[in-house]
Design an enzyme around this catalytic site. Sequence first.
Site, PDB file in Angstrom:
ATOM      1  CB  ILE A 103     -51.499 -25.609  35.072  1.00  0.00           C
ATOM      2  CG1 ILE A 103     -50.392 -26.645  35.518  1.00  0.00           C
ATOM      3  CG2 ILE A 103     -50.991 -24.662  34.136  1.00  0.00           C
ATOM      4  CD1 ILE A 103     -49.882 -27.343  34.346  1.00  0.00           C
ATOM      5  CB  CYS A 104     -47.812 -23.591  37.499  1.00  0.00           C
ATOM      6  SG  CYS A 104     -46.294 -23.298  37.891  1.00  0.00           S
ATOM      7  CB  ALA A 105     -48.109 -19.348  39.709  1.00  0.00           C
ATOM      8  CE1 TYR A 124     -43.170 -25.183  40.783  1.00  0.00           C
ATOM      9  CE2 TYR A 124     -42.996 -24.048  42.393  1.00  0.00           C
ATOM     10  CZ  TYR A 124     -42.200 -24.885  41.483  1.00  0.00           C
ATOM     11  OH  TYR A 124     -40.891 -24.954  41.606  1.00  0.00           O
TER      12      TYR A 124
END
Length: 186
Positions: A103-105, A124
């Site tokens: 998730i995200c970065a 992200y």
Amino acid sequence: MSKSVLVPLATGFEEIEAISIIDTLRRAGANVTIASINQDLIVTSAHHVKIIADSLLKDVSTDSFDMIALPGGYDGAMSLAKEELPQQVIKEFHQKGKFVSAICAAPIALHSAGVLKGIEFTCYPGMEGLMPGGIYIDDQNVVVSGKVITSRGPATALAFGLTLVEQLFSLDKAKELAAGMLKSCC
């Protein structure tokens, strides 16, 4: 048979994402192991929250796990992408056809391990330029591409966790959990 998930943490991880992953999967009945990639069990998050890992990644045998789930946080994700042991573990999970999620970065760690080549993913916003070779999807909070699951960021952490439950267990299990958490699901 119980499902097992490995959650590696590196200094600078995003705490909302890590805890959402860990909590949601444990509520579903998964055996979740938090593993520090550092030399110490205490891992400090991006916002200075300290988590005590269950073990060091170097001491974990990955054979018994069904999934690896990587929380984001820029510094933590970059460590997962650059350090040899987490990269080796990610590659091993992927080569064995196990679930690989980030998730995200943290999809940057999947990219570094060669997992995102030619498949759909999200991350992200703004990080996608660091991951050429994959097919970036910018209009979905969670993207499932076979055994690779990615998500956008802190606000999507619960949806990501519920998607991990759906993929590892079932849609019914994810819906049951979502209802108990007062979240619309799936």
